[in-house]
Design an enzyme around this catalytic site. Structure first.
Site, PDB file in Angstrom:
ATOM      1  N   ASN A   1     -19.159 -15.711  46.372  1.00  0.00           N
ATOM      2  CA  ASN A   1     -20.307 -16.480  45.875  1.00  0.00           C
ATOM      3  C   ASN A   1     -20.916 -15.927  44.584  1.00  0.00           C
ATOM      4  OD1 ASN A   1     -22.840 -18.184  46.088  1.00  0.00           O
ATOM      5  ND2 ASN A   1     -23.695 -16.151  46.431  1.00  0.00           N
TER       6      ASN A   1
ATOM      7  N   ASP B   1     -24.651  -7.192  47.508  1.00  0.00           N
ATOM      8  CA  ASP B   1     -25.533  -7.660  46.442  1.00  0.00           C
ATOM      9  C   ASP B   1     -25.870  -6.458  45.570  1.00  0.00           C
ATOM     10  OD1 ASP B   1     -27.421 -10.497  46.410  1.00  0.00           O
ATOM     11  OD2 ASP B   1     -28.043  -8.884  45.064  1.00  0.00           O
TER      12      ASP B   1
ATOM     13  N   ASP C   1     -21.748  -4.193  43.259  1.00  0.00           N
ATOM     14  CA  ASP C   1     -21.586  -5.139  42.147  1.00  0.00           C
ATOM     15  C   ASP C   1     -20.133  -5.629  42.217  1.00  0.00           C
ATOM     16  OD1 ASP C   1     -20.919  -6.214  39.624  1.00  0.00           O
ATOM     17  OD2 ASP C   1     -22.325  -4.901  38.581  1.00  0.00           O
ATOM     18  N   VAL C   2     -19.924  -6.946  42.269  1.00  0.00           N
ATOM     19  CA  VAL C   2     -18.562  -7.474  42.451  1.00  0.00           C
ATOM     20  C   VAL C   2     -17.640  -7.199  41.266  1.00  0.00           C
ATOM     21  CG1 VAL C   2     -19.210  -9.304  44.081  1.00  0.00           C
ATOM     22  CG2 VAL C   2     -19.176  -9.801  41.613  1.00  0.00           C
TER      23      VAL C   2
ATOM     24  N   TYR D   1     -19.707 -19.083  30.908  1.00  0.00           N
ATOM     25  CA  TYR D   1     -19.908 -19.472  32.317  1.00  0.00           C
ATOM     26  C   TYR D   1     -18.958 -20.603  32.691  1.00  0.00           C
ATOM     27  CZ  TYR D   1     -22.387 -21.172  36.490  1.00  0.00           C
ATOM     28  OH  TYR D   1     -22.713 -21.562  37.764  1.00  0.00           O
TER      29      TYR D   1
HETATM   30  P1  NAD Z   1     -28.846 -16.208  41.753  1.00  0.00           P
HETATM   31  O1  NAD Z   1     -28.993 -16.023  40.282  1.00  0.00           O
HETATM   32  O2  NAD Z   1     -29.994 -16.793  42.507  1.00  0.00           O
HETATM   33  O3  NAD Z   1     -28.416 -14.795  42.363  1.00  0.00           O
HETATM   34  C1  NAD Z   1     -28.143 -14.661  43.727  1.00  0.00           C
HETATM   35  C2  NAD Z   1     -27.834 -13.208  44.033  1.00  0.00           C
HETATM   36  O4  NAD Z   1     -26.720 -12.729  43.261  1.00  0.00           O
HETATM   37  C3  NAD Z   1     -28.991 -12.250  43.736  1.00  0.00           C
HETATM   38  O5  NAD Z   1     -29.404 -11.633  44.935  1.00  0.00           O
HETATM   39  C4  NAD Z   1     -28.385 -11.228  42.765  1.00  0.00           C
HETATM   40  O6  NAD Z   1     -28.881  -9.929  42.959  1.00  0.00           O
HETATM   41  C5  NAD Z   1     -26.894 -11.322  43.116  1.00  0.00           C
HETATM   42  N1  NAD Z   1     -25.993 -10.807  42.090  1.00  0.00           N
HETATM   43  C6  NAD Z   1     -26.087 -10.983  40.751  1.00  0.00           C
HETATM   44  N2  NAD Z   1     -25.080 -10.346  40.126  1.00  0.00           N
HETATM   45  C7  NAD Z   1     -24.331  -9.756  41.102  1.00  0.00           C
HETATM   46  C8  NAD Z   1     -23.159  -8.946  41.069  1.00  0.00           C
HETATM   47  N3  NAD Z   1     -22.565  -8.604  39.918  1.00  0.00           N
HETATM   48  N4  NAD Z   1     -22.632  -8.517  42.247  1.00  0.00           N
HETATM   49  C9  NAD Z   1     -23.239  -8.817  43.423  1.00  0.00           C
HETATM   50  N5  NAD Z   1     -24.359  -9.571  43.505  1.00  0.00           N
HETATM   51  C10 NAD Z   1     -24.885 -10.034  42.346  1.00  0.00           C
HETATM   52  O7  NAD Z   1     -27.502 -17.081  41.981  1.00  0.00           O
HETATM   53  P2  NAD Z   1     -27.369 -18.507  42.678  1.00  0.00           P
HETATM   54  O8  NAD Z   1     -28.070 -19.507  41.831  1.00  0.00           O
HETATM   55  O9  NAD Z   1     -27.682 -18.379  44.110  1.00  0.00           O
HETATM   56  O10 NAD Z   1     -25.790 -18.771  42.480  1.00  0.00           O
HETATM   57  C11 NAD Z   1     -24.812 -18.391  43.435  1.00  0.00           C
HETATM   58  C12 NAD Z   1     -23.473 -18.937  42.982  1.00  0.00           C
HETATM   59  O11 NAD Z   1     -23.558 -20.357  42.817  1.00  0.00           O
HETATM   60  C13 NAD Z   1     -23.004 -18.393  41.623  1.00  0.00           C
HETATM   61  O12 NAD Z   1     -21.611 -18.220  41.622  1.00  0.00           O
HETATM   62  C14 NAD Z   1     -23.403 -19.483  40.654  1.00  0.00           C
HETATM   63  O13 NAD Z   1     -22.629 -19.481  39.486  1.00  0.00           O
HETATM   64  C15 NAD Z   1     -23.136 -20.716  41.514  1.00  0.00           C
HETATM   65  N6  NAD Z   1     -23.864 -21.903  41.047  1.00  0.00           N
HETATM   66  C16 NAD Z   1     -25.224 -21.878  40.969  1.00  0.00           C
HETATM   67  C17 NAD Z   1     -25.895 -23.019  40.506  1.00  0.00           C
HETATM   68  C18 NAD Z   1     -27.403 -23.033  40.361  1.00  0.00           C
HETATM   69  O14 NAD Z   1     -27.929 -23.949  39.706  1.00  0.00           O
HETATM   70  N7  NAD Z   1     -28.138 -22.110  40.969  1.00  0.00           N
HETATM   71  C19 NAD Z   1     -25.169 -24.156  40.135  1.00  0.00           C
HETATM   72  C20 NAD Z   1     -23.782 -24.129  40.241  1.00  0.00           C
HETATM   73  C21 NAD Z   1     -23.144 -22.996  40.701  1.00  0.00           C
END
Ligand code: NAD
Length: 272
Positions: free
Chosen positions: A102, A53, A75-76, A168
């Site tokens: 993820n 993360d 950072d990925v 996105y």
């Molecule tokens: P979030 O915004 O809550 O972030 C979760 C974590 O990602 C955080 O701890 C952050 O520090 C970390 N992060 C951010 N950028 C990063 C990077 N470059 N490298 C490593 N870590 C990083 O995200 P979420 O809502 O839990 O989403 C997780 C996945 O699910 C994502 O791929 C997102 O696109 C997908 N998704 C989310 C939703 C939603 O509504 N939350 C809907 C569809 C898909």
């Protein structure tokens, strides 16, 4: 008809998914949000987990609750940081069985013609290129383990499109293409590759979207929320645990011969 005892009908307190205990699973962005729910489910199933993360404080908190977890700041979208993450996994566990790609960010919101190229690139870098960077390091390790599985996090936006969130949406369509191509490439190596498409996920991020849209259009928060729920057959938002359960199923042996699939976890949402 076979007689069943009352005990047969009792639901087990915790469903054990086959083949997860002892598996080494890497989860990107595993310190909070959906990634943390996924990490918690694998941890509860007896898997050994490695998370990365960008949020150091969230990583510290995750280390406390997920005992024995390897938590690395990376950072990925940074190939050197990704290399360091997978080197640390190798050092700690000497093996990798599965990767959950993820990490993703919502990216910029707005009309396409107003977007700055760097905002477009950052969104694609994290949401799509990050999955490539992690997969290219994970695959040789999973091959060496004799096979395994990858789950790539896409989104309902990668199926329906998402107005004013084009970078996105484009990245998530790309994730599905990455998944389908890799599934063909890696099947002969006994590696399954699937995508999960969460819909409208409840939590602070969605709460803010509803609040902002409600105030921009002059309607109440509840009316705006109802507007979202109308488009979902199940009339409820997705929880991070809904997503985590599907990811765990796909990586477990219960995922059987499933590969190249895009599983929507969205309560049958019609549009975003
Ligand atoms: P979030 O915004 O809550 O972030 C979760 C974590 O990602 C955080 O701890 C952050 O520090 C970390 N992060 C951010 N950028 C990063 C990077 N470059 N490298 C490593 N870590 C990083 O995200 P979420 O809502 O839990 O989403 C997780 C996945 O699910 C994502 O791929 C997102 O696109 C997908 N998704 C989310 C939703 C939603 O509504 N939350 C809907 C569809 C898909």
């Amino acid at each position: 008809m076979t007689e069943r005892s009352t005990d047969d009908r009792k639901a087990p307190e915790a469903m054990r998914l086959p083949g997860l205990a002892g598996k080494i699973v890497a989860i990107t962005a595993g310190a909070s949000g959906i990634g943390y729910s996924i990490a918690r489910v694998f941890h509860g199933q007896g898997a050994k987990i490695a998370i990365c993360d960008v949020d150091a404080r969230a990583l510290d908190a995750a280390r406390e609750t997920l005992t024995g977890c390897l938590a690395v700041k990376a950072d990925v979208s940074d190939d050197l940081a990704v290399d360091a993450f997978f080197n640390a996994i190798n050092q700690a566990f000497g093996r990798l069985d599965a990767l959950v790609n993820n990490a993703g960010i919502a990216g910029p919101t707005g009309n396409l013609e107003d977007l700055a190229p760097e905002d477009w690139r950052r969104c694609i870098d994290i949401c799509l290129t990050g999955q490539f960077l992690c997969a290219r390091r994970a695959i040789p390790m999973i091959k060496a383990a004799g096979g395994g599985a990858l789950v790539n996090m896409a989104s309902a936006a990668g199926k329906h499109g998402y107005a004013y969130r084009t970078p996105y949406s484009a990245a998530k369509f790309g994730v599905i293409g990455l998944t389908q191509s890799l599934a063909k490439e890696l099947g002969p190596d006994n590696i399954r590759v699937n995508a999960v498409l969460p819909g409208i996920v409840e939590g602070p991020r969605m709460d803010k979207v509803i609040r902002d849209r409600a105030s921009a259009t002059g309607v109440s928060y509840d009316a705006m929320k109802d507007d979202y729920l109308k488009n979902i057959s199940m009339r409820r938002m997705v929880t991070p645990d809904d997503v985590a359960a599907t990811v765990a199923f796909l990586i477990s042996d219960a995922g059987g011969n499933l590969s190249g699939q895009s599983l929507a976890v969205d309560g049958n949402v019609e549009t975003l």
